[in-house]
Design an enzyme around this catalytic site. Structure first.
Site, mmCIF file in Angstrom:
data_model
loop_
_atom_site.group_PDB
_atom_site.id
_atom_site.type_symbol
_atom_site.label_atom_id
_atom_site.label_comp_id
_atom_site.label_asym_id
_atom_site.label_seq_id
_atom_site.Cartn_x
_atom_site.Cartn_y
_atom_site.Cartn_z
ATOM 1 N N GLY A 1 0.844 -1.190 0.000
ATOM 2 C CA GLY A 1 0.000 0.000 0.000
ATOM 3 C C GLY A 1 0.880 1.241 0.000
ATOM 4 O O GLY A 1 1.053 1.942 -1.005
ATOM 5 N N CYS B 1 -7.264 23.343 16.398
ATOM 6 C CA CYS B 1 -7.281 23.791 17.774
ATOM 7 C C CYS B 1 -6.837 22.652 18.681
ATOM 8 O O CYS B 1 -7.648 22.012 19.339
ATOM 9 C CB CYS B 1 -8.699 24.236 18.111
ATOM 10 S SG CYS B 1 -8.692 25.508 19.313
ATOM 11 N N GLU B 2 -5.535 22.387 18.660
ATOM 12 C CA GLU B 2 -4.977 21.218 19.329
ATOM 13 C C GLU B 2 -3.458 21.407 19.353
ATOM 14 O O GLU B 2 -2.845 21.531 18.294
ATOM 15 C CB GLU B 2 -5.357 20.000 18.472
ATOM 16 C CG GLU B 2 -4.909 18.683 18.972
ATOM 17 C CD GLU B 2 -6.020 17.900 19.665
ATOM 18 O OE1 GLU B 2 -7.200 18.288 19.552
ATOM 19 O OE2 GLU B 2 -5.684 16.937 20.340
HETATM 20 N N1 LLP Z 1 -2.495 -5.740 3.863
HETATM 21 C C1 LLP Z 1 -3.090 -5.676 5.058
HETATM 22 C C2 LLP Z 1 -3.908 -6.791 5.502
HETATM 23 C C3 LLP Z 1 -2.940 -4.545 5.867
HETATM 24 O O1 LLP Z 1 -3.529 -4.497 7.045
HETATM 25 C C4 LLP Z 1 -2.164 -3.455 5.389
HETATM 26 C C5 LLP Z 1 -2.014 -2.243 6.190
HETATM 27 C C6 LLP Z 1 -1.572 -3.560 4.123
HETATM 28 C C7 LLP Z 1 -1.744 -4.722 3.393
HETATM 29 C C8 LLP Z 1 -0.744 -2.462 3.524
HETATM 30 O O2 LLP Z 1 0.388 -2.188 4.260
HETATM 31 P P1 LLP Z 1 1.487 -1.151 3.716
HETATM 32 O O3 LLP Z 1 2.130 -1.799 2.514
HETATM 33 O O4 LLP Z 1 0.773 0.085 3.360
HETATM 34 O O5 LLP Z 1 2.407 -0.986 4.849
HETATM 35 N N2 LLP Z 1 -1.999 4.101 9.101
HETATM 36 C C9 LLP Z 1 -0.683 3.526 9.291
HETATM 37 C C10 LLP Z 1 -0.506 2.267 8.509
HETATM 38 C C11 LLP Z 1 -1.559 1.220 8.811
HETATM 39 C C12 LLP Z 1 -1.401 -0.013 7.970
HETATM 40 C C13 LLP Z 1 -2.617 -0.875 8.092
HETATM 41 N N3 LLP Z 1 -2.581 -2.057 7.287
HETATM 42 C C14 LLP Z 1 0.361 4.582 8.922
HETATM 43 O O6 LLP Z 1 0.001 5.682 8.529
HETATM 44 O O7 LLP Z 1 1.553 4.331 9.033
#
Ligand code: LLP
Length: 432
Positions: free
Chosen positions: A293, A362-363
């Protein structure tokens, strides 16, 4: 020079993305503004896909994890590149289907899918539903029967691997809300149950050990553990698992000192582990799925802001305040994530001071970052925060009733709006 190789400085000393002057974009579309370089998104997709083809004989599929950044145009680009898609809610599924994404290439995740979401997924004939827990299995079996369908399912497994990343984004260890545990036998018992379900086709196993991981070793360990589980299923339940989904989590370069391994190296090493473990344990090689992702979305995106107030507190720090903040980028307040920033209209100058970039919410914790090296920023300057393409727009909010920024794609010197800026009208749209 910058963390992402698609950024440059033009003859006017302005920052460019994909060859387009960011100060012109700020002028044309207003700020705050999310800007994505479409060619950079496509390049990352191709690198993942080509390395899957080269290292694992193409016996697999790269599924973009749309939680990192989803909108209809992003889904179209991903579709055009021939990738699959990981969705994690009815809303992400709806976005993908509306964008014309092939349902057969979509996988549905989530630790607490509602019945409505499961019905939506089943009736849309999506490719995979990744089942997280035993009550979901029972609900899905019933729903599939009601629809007269036999969806393909995978199980989300906690392989018991510590991915050495931020606590909030670690998911492979036993104390996690996601998936079935291996160590306790929970996963094995659940597979037995799945194999007895009349309306479900048990295709494979999935794990995702965390996010922003630099080291390839935990991915290798997880792959090994998963193949061992596949062998146990074959030996004890006489069932051949055809698919192994290893999730996402590949780290990216937010700061110059970050040094993530190239995706190609990841794919080479993972393929090797899976191949040799399969040989050793006498199981057929499963197809591999991966779900990047961040690594596809983040390096392609930047956020542009206009500087408002500047506050120098002698002996303490200098605050440079911008017209966005935690509402468009909540990653500093959530994870203390660090970013590189540049004054876009002074990009050829030295970054000669360290400042705190503050948002307008506002934080007190509403910061984009602290101790950030920056050119001397004054009111009216444009600040670009780099590598913000993942988990910024997708985690944005309307805190303080601030409308969400627009999203612009640039490609080959041209720019276009792909998500319009919200208006005050949008803010009250659902108010009664
Ligand atoms: N597959 C599953 C089942 C996942 O839960 C996730 C991410 C991905 C793939 C993709 O992971 P990536 O390649 O993007 O690392 N909000 C957090 C990241 C949360 C990731 C949640 N799951 C941040 O901003 O760092």
């Amino acid at each position: 020079m910058f963390v992402s190789d698609n950024l440059n400085v033009n003859d006017n000393g302005n920052l460019t993305i994909g060859g387009v002057d960011t100060t012109v974009l700020a002028e044309q579309y207003g700020t705050p503004l999310y800007v994505f370089d479409e060619n950079k998104i496509r390049e990352s997709c191709r690198r993942f896909k080509e390395s899957m083809d080269r290292c694992y004989g193409g016996n697999g599929i790269v599924c973009y994890a749309s939680k990192a950044f989803s909108c209809m145009e992003m889904c179209r680009v991903i579709k055009d590149e021939g990738l699959g898609l990981d969705v994690v809610s009815g809303g992400e599924l709806y976005t993908a289907l509306k964008a014309g994404f092939d349902p057969a290439k979509i996988g549905f995740h989530g630790n607490n899918k509602t019945d409505e979401e499961l019905k939506y997924a089943v009736s849309s004939d999506i490719g995979h539903i990744i089942v997280d827990n035993i009550s979901e299995l029972a609900r899905l079996e019933k729903i599939a029967g009601e629809f007269g369908k036999k969806p393909h399912i995978m199980f989300r497994i906690k392989p018991g691997i510590d991915a050495h990343t931020h606590d909030f984004v670690k998911t492979g260890q036993i104390d996690s809300k996601f998936g079935f545990a291996l160590e306790t036998g929970e996963a094995f018992e659940a597979v037995k149950e799945a194999l007895s379900c009349e309306n479900l086709d048990f295709m494979g196993v999935h794990c995702h050990i965390g996010s922003q991981i630099f080291d390839i070793a935990p991915f290798e360990e997880a792959a090994r553990v998963m193949v061992e589980f596949i062998a146990k299923i074959k030996n004890e339940l006489n069932h051949e698992v055809r698919e192994l989904n290893l999730g996402g989590g590949f780290g990216i370069k937010y700061l110059n000192e970050h040094d993530p391994a190239p995706y190609e190296t990841y794919m080479e090493r993972i393929s090797k582990v899976v191949r040799s473990a399969c040989e050793e344990l006498s199981v057929n090689q499963p197809a591999i799925l991966i779900e990047p992702g961040r690594s596809i979305a983040a390096p392609a995106g930047i956020t542009l802001y206009t500087v408002g107030a500047r506050k120098e507190i002698p002996g303490i720090r200098t605050y440079v305040s911008v017209d966005g903040g935690m509402c468009d980028n909540p990653r500093y307040i959530l994870y203390q994530s660090e970013y590189e920033a540049v004054v876009a209209n002074k990009a050829s100058q030295e970054r000669d001071e360290n400042v705190t970039i503050a948002g307008k919410c506002c934080e007190s914790g509403d910061l984009i970052g602290e101790n950030m090296p920056l050119q001397h920023a004054e009111s009216g300057d444009i600040i670009a925060v780099l590598a913000t393409g993942a988990y910024n727009y997708s985690m944005s909010s309307n805190y303080n009733r601030i409308p969400k920024p627009a999203v612009v794609f640039v490609k080959d010197g041209e720019s276009r709006i792909v998500v319009k800026r919200e208006t005050f009208e949008d803010i009250i749209r659902n108010d009664v």
